[in-house]
Scaffold this motif. Sequence first.
Motif, PDB file in Angstrom:
ATOM      1  N   ARG A 143      35.284  -0.611   0.696  1.00 41.61           N
ATOM      2  CA  ARG A 143      34.829  -1.791  -0.057  1.00 41.61           C
ATOM      3  C   ARG A 143      35.351  -1.683  -1.474  1.00 41.61           C
ATOM      4  NH1 ARG A 143      33.104  -4.446   3.659  1.00 41.61           N
ATOM      5  NH2 ARG A 143      32.199  -3.235   5.336  1.00 41.61           N
ATOM      6  N   ARG A 144      35.614  -2.806  -2.076  1.00 38.64           N
ATOM      7  CA  ARG A 144      36.145  -2.756  -3.429  1.00 38.64           C
ATOM      8  C   ARG A 144      35.220  -3.421  -4.418  1.00 38.64           C
ATOM      9  NH1 ARG A 144      40.581  -2.097  -0.252  1.00 38.64           N
ATOM     10  NH2 ARG A 144      40.153  -4.019   0.834  1.00 38.64           N
ATOM     11  N   LYS A 170      37.347  -7.082   9.768  1.00 36.49           N
ATOM     12  CA  LYS A 170      38.486  -6.160   9.882  1.00 36.49           C
ATOM     13  C   LYS A 170      38.134  -4.775   9.347  1.00 36.49           C
ATOM     14  CE  LYS A 170      41.140  -8.764   7.307  1.00 36.49           C
ATOM     15  NZ  LYS A 170      40.194  -9.847   6.972  1.00 36.49           N
ATOM     16  N   THR A 171      37.588  -4.771   8.151  1.00 39.35           N
ATOM     17  CA  THR A 171      37.257  -3.485   7.538  1.00 39.35           C
ATOM     18  C   THR A 171      36.166  -2.770   8.326  1.00 39.35           C
ATOM     19  OG1 THR A 171      37.920  -4.256   5.367  1.00 39.35           O
ATOM     20  CG2 THR A 171      36.410  -2.412   5.430  1.00 39.35           C
ATOM     21  N   THR A 172      35.221  -3.552   8.802  1.00 40.79           N
ATOM     22  CA  THR A 172      34.146  -2.968   9.604  1.00 40.79           C
ATOM     23  C   THR A 172      34.721  -2.297  10.848  1.00 40.79           C
ATOM     24  OG1 THR A 172      32.664  -4.696   8.812  1.00 40.79           O
ATOM     25  CG2 THR A 172      31.990  -3.507  10.802  1.00 40.79           C
ATOM     26  N   ALA A 218      44.951   2.271   7.967  1.00 40.00           N
ATOM     27  CA  ALA A 218      45.283   1.760   6.641  1.00 40.00           C
ATOM     28  C   ALA A 218      44.647   0.396   6.433  1.00 40.00           C
ATOM     29  CB  ALA A 218      46.796   1.665   6.485  1.00 40.00           C
ATOM     30  N   ASP A 219      43.935   0.264   5.310  1.00 38.14           N
ATOM     31  CA  ASP A 219      43.341  -1.031   4.971  1.00 38.14           C
ATOM     32  C   ASP A 219      44.121  -1.631   3.814  1.00 38.14           C
ATOM     33  OD1 ASP A 219      41.736  -3.218   4.914  1.00 38.14           O
ATOM     34  OD2 ASP A 219      39.883  -2.171   4.403  1.00 38.14           O
ATOM     35  N   GLU A 220      44.827  -2.707   4.069  1.00 43.75           N
ATOM     36  CA  GLU A 220      45.619  -3.399   3.052  1.00 43.75           C
ATOM     37  C   GLU A 220      46.511  -2.447   2.251  1.00 43.75           C
ATOM     38  OE1 GLU A 220      45.636  -6.594   2.702  1.00 43.75           O
ATOM     39  OE2 GLU A 220      43.746  -7.393   3.462  1.00 43.75           O
TER      40      GLU A 220
HETATM   41 MG   LIG Z   1      38.237  -5.829   4.273  1.00 42.87          MG
END
Ligand SMILES: [Mg+2]
Lengths: 370, 294
Positions: free
Chosen positions: A369-370, B60-62, B181-183
Amino acid sequence: MAGRMSLARRNLLQEKTRMALSVGGVALAVMLTLVLNAFLSGMNRQITSYLDHSPGSLVVAQEDVVNLLGATSLLPGGIMSQVEAVRSVDEAIPILSQFVILDLHGKKQPAYMVGYDPDEGGGPWELFAGRQPRTKREMVFDQVLAERHGLKIGDEVEVLGKDFTIVGLSDGTTSWMTSFFFLQKAAAENLLLSPGSTSFLLLTTSEGADLESTLQRLNNLPGVNALTKQEMAVNDLKLFAQVFSTPLKLMVSIAFLVGTMVVGLVIYTATVERQREYGVLKAIGARNGVLYQVVLVQALAASLTGSLAGVLLAYGVAQWIMAVRPQFLIVFDPSDAVWALLSGLGMALLAALFPARVVAGLAPAEIFRR
Amino acid sequence: MKKDLADVPGRLAPTSTLEVDHVTKRYGSGDTEVAAVREVSLSVAAGEIVLIMGPSGSGKTTLLSMLGALLKPSAGEIRLNGEVISAMRENHLPDIRLRKFGFIFQDFNLLSALSALENVAIVAELAGIKRSAARKAAAILLTNLGLGDRLNFLPEKLSGGEKQRVAIARALINDPALILADEPTANLDSKIGHEIMRLLRQIAKKQGRSVVIVSHDQRIKDIADRVLWLEDGQFKDMVTMATDPVCGMTVELDNEIKIEWEGQLFYFCAKGCRDEFFSHPEQFSSRSVQPVKG
Ligand SMILES: [Mg+2]
Ligand SMILES: Nc1ncnc2c1ncn2[C@@H]1O[C@H](COP(=O)(O)OP(=O)(O)OP(=O)(O)O)[C@@H](O)[C@H]1O
């Protein structure tokens, strides 16, 4: 392990101001703790100084009198020969002593007067300058008190309306509460208008004597209280030192708390600021234990460096205080330094508690998370 | 600058498969419950590059977090080489993450107090490698990634592309079977982003690692073996997708905002893009409808 150490070290070194702040905080706290403790032991040493240096191992006082410095003691007449007749008593040295208020050029100064017989003992144990009194008009004065009031050998000091000439200056007889001065016993008798009177008898016993039974026999004599010099010293300490020891101990505890809080706060904010980095480590696979170590090592480094600096600082400050105010005796025990380092350790452990909780609470998934 | 992983010594990553079996993730409970991922199934083979795309908030991140054992699914199973990692006890997961996965993030997430070399070496040390051996391996890896002259630089002294290469080295140091890899290119300009993509492709093709990438970056499609579209926590058919010729965003074919021009259909993410298209149609029409391969 090495990786954790170097991360902890790098984290600390990256924030030099912060590191300096926490080291400084601990150093001050440890310094305060040490100086206060050493001041307390110095005070204790000053209070028992006369008893520690006077001859003999037993003291005979007036019935119900248990202190040297606390109360006026007057022994029954003729007791001297009775005491000397007691088995295993070798020698009885009489002194006549009492607190008096001196008037030193307009300043009231409490002091402890000891009348003694220079041929027998019970007087000053170390002369800084001069000699023992030879006449009833001569005195030995405490060197530090003399210096504070600009008094030298040959000067006159008025005691209870009579003038005495300083012929000697004594060492180790000072205290910021009770400085000593010494007269001939006969002179003291005159001053107190009680010829032949005696306050205390300092007793030496024959070799191999059983102190307990000797004391018992002495206490069977009428109108007296016999006790060991050590007991009397402890009673004096109770009387005077305890008045100060409670507030001093309180201050020591506060210093410890303040030190802990400084390190705690610094390490806590440093940890919170680096939350994300600790989270990265956690996501990558570092266990909580590893992160605790990183935090703890930082706290330890700060507190132990601070403690060491505090020890050095304390010695410096003590030298300075004693140079400026010689009536204060500050006595360090080598074990004090060990205590300082241990308290540094304690500070670190306590200080690492909250930051460790921050680290433990980090959710590894938060890293995306950012 | 030579950035080729082919000659990294000892790089023959163990092949492994990751299987996602009807995985669901719910956040919160009761009225505020959100099902971020719903009954998703997926299998990633060794050496395969899977790109997961989808609108913001689609999960997506989840999903990626669950693949990487950072997050436990509410239901379903995730298996790595047949081992059910989603059911593992919490205290086994750090080791799995440390040795089986390599993570790459959008904002690099290097440790600011450590040099490039130390950032990589510390991860090997966490896995029990001796300090000197860890540093040596990190130096070799970083040198192969073209950072031989940056080993002792702090992250703040590195460019974005260099930081991401350090992060890639960190992800590779424990020889993981899977890279997540996330973004990874979102904070990089297009040239550097392209380099990173090339690296990721090498990691998959030359080293046989599986690579799962979450991204909005259309260009990553070029290197992906498979592109999946996640929407509302579920995979959707990609054939129904098209690219906005103006901004390059992926849009659905049932989108309202579309026009026909010179016999071709164009889809737009918003009216603004459509209006821009109208002002210079010849400029954009070469980038025509690109139905995304399913
Ligand atoms: Mg995300
Ligand atoms: N910790 C959380 N608690 C509650 N809800 C969450 C949490 N994390 C994510 N969500 C919700 O789950 C859904 C999916 O979030 P997720 O971050 O996986 O989406 P995403 O596809 O990665 O989005 P983006 O492209 O913006 O990064 C969103 O609706 C989000 O609000």
